[in-house]
Motif scaffolding. Structure first.
Motif, PDB file in Angstrom:
ATOM      1  N   GLU A   2      -1.523  11.454  -4.703  1.00  0.00           N
ATOM      2  CA  GLU A   2      -0.952  10.832  -5.898  1.00  0.00           C
ATOM      3  C   GLU A   2       0.169   9.869  -5.514  1.00  0.00           C
ATOM      4  OE1 GLU A   2       0.367  13.844  -8.575  1.00  0.00           O
ATOM      5  OE2 GLU A   2      -1.459  15.037  -8.370  1.00  0.00           O
ATOM      6  N   LYS A   3       0.473   8.946  -6.419  1.00  0.00           N
ATOM      7  CA  LYS A   3       1.603   8.038  -6.225  1.00  0.00           C
ATOM      8  C   LYS A   3       2.862   8.706  -6.784  1.00  0.00           C
ATOM      9  CE  LYS A   3      -0.961   4.595  -4.678  1.00  0.00           C
ATOM     10  NZ  LYS A   3      -1.063   3.252  -5.258  1.00  0.00           N
ATOM     11  N   TYR A   4       4.016   8.370  -6.189  1.00  0.00           N
ATOM     12  CA  TYR A   4       5.269   8.916  -6.714  1.00  0.00           C
ATOM     13  C   TYR A   4       6.369   7.869  -6.609  1.00  0.00           C
ATOM     14  CZ  TYR A   4       9.032  12.017  -7.972  1.00  0.00           C
ATOM     15  OH  TYR A   4      10.093  12.599  -8.638  1.00  0.00           O
ATOM     16  N   PHE A   5       6.943   7.546  -7.764  1.00  0.00           N
ATOM     17  CA  PHE A   5       8.072   6.624  -7.813  1.00  0.00           C
ATOM     18  C   PHE A   5       9.140   7.238  -8.708  1.00  0.00           C
ATOM     19  CE2 PHE A   5       4.216   4.142  -7.166  1.00  0.00           C
ATOM     20  CZ  PHE A   5       4.546   3.408  -6.041  1.00  0.00           C
ATOM     21  N   SER A   6      10.384   7.165  -8.271  1.00  0.00           N
ATOM     22  CA  SER A   6      11.461   7.708  -9.088  1.00  0.00           C
ATOM     23  C   SER A   6      11.527   6.938 -10.399  1.00  0.00           C
ATOM     24  CB  SER A   6      12.796   7.614  -8.333  1.00  0.00           C
ATOM     25  OG  SER A   6      13.084   6.267  -8.011  1.00  0.00           O
ATOM     26  N   PRO A   7      12.110   7.533 -11.447  1.00  0.00           N
ATOM     27  CA  PRO A   7      12.108   6.893 -12.770  1.00  0.00           C
ATOM     28  C   PRO A   7      12.629   5.464 -12.785  1.00  0.00           C
ATOM     29  CG  PRO A   7      12.811   9.169 -12.957  1.00  0.00           C
ATOM     30  CD  PRO A   7      12.687   8.891 -11.492  1.00  0.00           C
ATOM     31  N   SER A   8      13.749   5.193 -12.102  1.00  0.00           N
ATOM     32  CA  SER A   8      14.311   3.838 -12.109  1.00  0.00           C
ATOM     33  C   SER A   8      13.363   2.853 -11.436  1.00  0.00           C
ATOM     34  CB  SER A   8      15.669   3.812 -11.414  1.00  0.00           C
ATOM     35  OG  SER A   8      15.558   4.214 -10.061  1.00  0.00           O
ATOM     36  N   VAL A   9      12.692   3.303 -10.377  1.00  0.00           N
ATOM     37  CA  VAL A   9      11.729   2.450  -9.675  1.00  0.00           C
ATOM     38  C   VAL A   9      10.501   2.215 -10.547  1.00  0.00           C
ATOM     39  CG1 VAL A   9      10.174   2.339  -7.683  1.00  0.00           C
ATOM     40  CG2 VAL A   9      12.536   3.121  -7.386  1.00  0.00           C
ATOM     41  N   ALA A  27       8.055  14.250  -4.266  1.00  0.00           N
ATOM     42  CA  ALA A  27       7.396  13.038  -3.779  1.00  0.00           C
ATOM     43  C   ALA A  27       6.462  13.350  -2.612  1.00  0.00           C
ATOM     44  CB  ALA A  27       8.444  12.010  -3.354  1.00  0.00           C
ATOM     45  N   LEU A  28       6.932  14.122  -1.657  1.00  0.00           N
ATOM     46  CA  LEU A  28       6.109  14.462  -0.490  1.00  0.00           C
ATOM     47  C   LEU A  28       4.844  15.222  -0.905  1.00  0.00           C
ATOM     48  CD1 LEU A  28       8.832  15.544   2.099  1.00  0.00           C
ATOM     49  CD2 LEU A  28       7.266  13.608   2.321  1.00  0.00           C
ATOM     50  N   ARG A  29       4.995  16.178  -1.777  1.00  0.00           N
ATOM     51  CA  ARG A  29       3.852  16.991  -2.206  1.00  0.00           C
ATOM     52  C   ARG A  29       2.859  16.163  -3.020  1.00  0.00           C
ATOM     53  NH1 ARG A  29       8.167  21.760  -3.428  1.00  0.00           N
ATOM     54  NH2 ARG A  29       8.083  22.748  -1.347  1.00  0.00           N
ATOM     55  N   ALA A  30       3.376  15.295  -3.884  1.00  0.00           N
ATOM     56  CA  ALA A  30       2.487  14.446  -4.681  1.00  0.00           C
ATOM     57  C   ALA A  30       1.705  13.492  -3.776  1.00  0.00           C
ATOM     58  CB  ALA A  30       3.288  13.663  -5.704  1.00  0.00           C
ATOM     59  N   ILE A  31       2.397  12.848  -2.855  1.00  0.00           N
ATOM     60  CA  ILE A  31       1.759  11.853  -1.992  1.00  0.00           C
ATOM     61  C   ILE A  31       0.781  12.511  -1.035  1.00  0.00           C
ATOM     62  CG2 ILE A  31       2.232  10.192  -0.137  1.00  0.00           C
ATOM     63  CD1 ILE A  31       4.824   9.517  -1.685  1.00  0.00           C
ATOM     64  N   ALA A  32       1.151  13.670  -0.494  1.00  0.00           N
ATOM     65  CA  ALA A  32       0.223  14.391   0.390  1.00  0.00           C
ATOM     66  C   ALA A  32      -1.049  14.775  -0.360  1.00  0.00           C
ATOM     67  CB  ALA A  32       0.898  15.641   0.955  1.00  0.00           C
ATOM     68  N   GLY A  33      -0.943  14.964  -1.689  1.00  0.00           N
ATOM     69  CA  GLY A  33      -2.110  15.290  -2.505  1.00  0.00           C
ATOM     70  C   GLY A  33      -2.867  14.079  -3.005  1.00  0.00           C
ATOM     71  N   GLY A  69       0.782  -1.229   0.000  1.00  0.00           N
ATOM     72  CA  GLY A  69       0.000   0.000   0.000  1.00  0.00           C
ATOM     73  C   GLY A  69       0.812   1.277   0.000  1.00  0.00           C
ATOM     74  N   ALA A  70       2.118   1.177  -0.223  1.00  0.00           N
ATOM     75  CA  ALA A  70       2.947   2.392  -0.257  1.00  0.00           C
ATOM     76  C   ALA A  70       2.534   3.292  -1.408  1.00  0.00           C
ATOM     77  CB  ALA A  70       4.421   2.025  -0.378  1.00  0.00           C
ATOM     78  N   TYR A  71       2.574   4.591  -1.169  1.00  0.00           N
ATOM     79  CA  TYR A  71       2.248   5.569  -2.207  1.00  0.00           C
ATOM     80  C   TYR A  71       3.482   6.001  -2.981  1.00  0.00           C
ATOM     81  CZ  TYR A  71      -2.714   6.545  -1.584  1.00  0.00           C
ATOM     82  OH  TYR A  71      -4.090   6.455  -1.596  1.00  0.00           O
ATOM     83  N   GLY A  72       4.668   5.686  -2.480  1.00  0.00           N
ATOM     84  CA  GLY A  72       5.873   6.084  -3.179  1.00  0.00           C
ATOM     85  C   GLY A  72       7.073   5.292  -2.720  1.00  0.00           C
ATOM     86  N   TYR A  73       8.143   5.379  -3.505  1.00  0.00           N
ATOM     87  CA  TYR A  73       9.385   4.660  -3.187  1.00  0.00           C
ATOM     88  C   TYR A  73      10.540   5.505  -3.702  1.00  0.00           C
ATOM     89  CZ  TYR A  73      12.423   0.499  -2.682  1.00  0.00           C
ATOM     90  OH  TYR A  73      13.388  -0.406  -2.310  1.00  0.00           O
ATOM     91  N   LEU A  74      11.417   5.906  -2.793  1.00  0.00           N
ATOM     92  CA  LEU A  74      12.580   6.718  -3.150  1.00  0.00           C
ATOM     93  C   LEU A  74      13.852   6.034  -2.683  1.00  0.00           C
ATOM     94  CD1 LEU A  74      11.672  10.415  -2.215  1.00  0.00           C
ATOM     95  CD2 LEU A  74      11.715   9.391  -4.494  1.00  0.00           C
TER      96      LEU A  74
END
Length: 216
Positions: free
Chosen positions: A124-131, A116-122, A99-104
Motif C-alpha cells: 500500500e501507499k502511505y503519505f502523512s496527512p500534510s503530504v 508507514a513501514l507496515r503499509a508499504i511492505a504490504g 515511484g515512491a510508495y510513501g513520504y514521511l
C-alpha cells in the motif's frame, strides 16, 4: 512472523542511529543494511533485496529521488519510503513520479513510521496527512487545467476577432469604429456580445481572456 526487512539510507550517521533506536525492539521490523549515499543505497538493495528502502531525499552521489527512480524500474520488489525535513511540494510530487510508495517528514512519530513501514511492505501507499493534502491539491489543479485545456474555445467571427485585436492593442470604440468604417455603437455591441460569450465582466477581463486563450 515475517519480518519487514529494511535498508536505511541517510548521509548522516546520527539520523540513521536515531531511526534504528526508534525501531529497536519492534518484533516485525529488521534493519538489514545501511547506506550513506544514493548510489550505495541502490547497491545495498540489489545485494540484500529488502522489503522497504527508507531513504533521505537530500544525499550525495545520487539523491533519494534519483535512487528511487532507478529502483522502481530495476528492482520493483523493494518499495521506497522517502524521508525528508521538508514538506516541499516539488520534492513530494517528484518522489511520487519516481515511484515512491510513501513520504514521511523526519519529525514523524514512531507510531506513524511503523504504520508507514507496515503499509508499504504490504503493497500500500502511505503519505502523512500534510503530504497527502499537497498531493491531492496538485491532482485537483491538474484536473482543472486539463478541463480548461479541453474546453472548446468560443468561436468569434472574423469581424469580432478584428475588433478584439484592436481592443487588446488599447483602442477605444470610437477609434476602432473609424479604422473599420463602423459606427461606435456597432463596435460597442460587438464588445458586449464577446464579453457575454466569454464570461467576462469588463474590458480588462476581456483582454486577459483573449491573451490567455490566444483568441487573437
Amino acid at each position: 512472523m515475517h519480518k519487514i526487512r529494511v535498508v536505511l539510507a541517510d548521509d548522516h550517521a546520527i539520523v540513521r542511529n536515531g531511526i534504528k533506536s526508534l525501531l529497536d525492539g519492534v518484533a516485525d521490523v529488521e534493519i538489514v543494511g545501511e547506506a550513506q549515499d544514493g548510489a550505495e543505497a541502490v547497491a545495498k538493495v540489489k545485494e540484500l533485496s529488502p522489503d522497504v528502502l527508507m531513504i533521505d531525499i537530500s544525499m550525495p552521489v545520487l539523491n533519494g529521488i534519483e535512487a528511487t527512480e532507478q529502483l522502481s524500474r530495476l528492482h520493483k520488489q523493494t518499495r521506497s519510503l522517502m524521508l525528508s525535513m521538508h514538506d516541499n511540494e516539488d520534492y513530494i510530487l517528484k518522489s511520487v513520479e519516481a515511484g515512491a510508495y510513501g513520504y514521511l517528514l523526519k519529525d514523524t512519530s514512531r507510531d506513524e513510521m511503523l504504520r508507514a513501514l507496515r503499509a508499504i511492505a504490504g503493497g500500500e501507499k502511505y503519505f502523512s496527512p500534510s503530504v497527502s493534502n499537497i498531493i491531492i491539491a496538485s491532482y485537483l489543479q491538474k484536473v482543472k487545467e486539463t478541463e480548461k485545456a479541453t474546453q472548446p474555445k468560443p468561436k468569434l467571427s472574423k469581424q469580432e476577432k478584428t475588433i478584439l485585436k484592436f481592443i487588446v492593442d488599447g483602442s477605444n470604440s470610437r477609434e476602432i469604429a473609424e479604422k473599420l468604417n463602423l459606427s461606435a455603437r456597432t463596435v460597442d455591441n460587438h464588445r458586449a456580445s464577446m464579453m457575454k460569450r466569454l464570461g467576462v465582466k469588463n474590458a480588462v477581463e476581456l483582454v486577459r481572456k483573449a491573451l490567455d486563450e490566444k483568441l487573437v
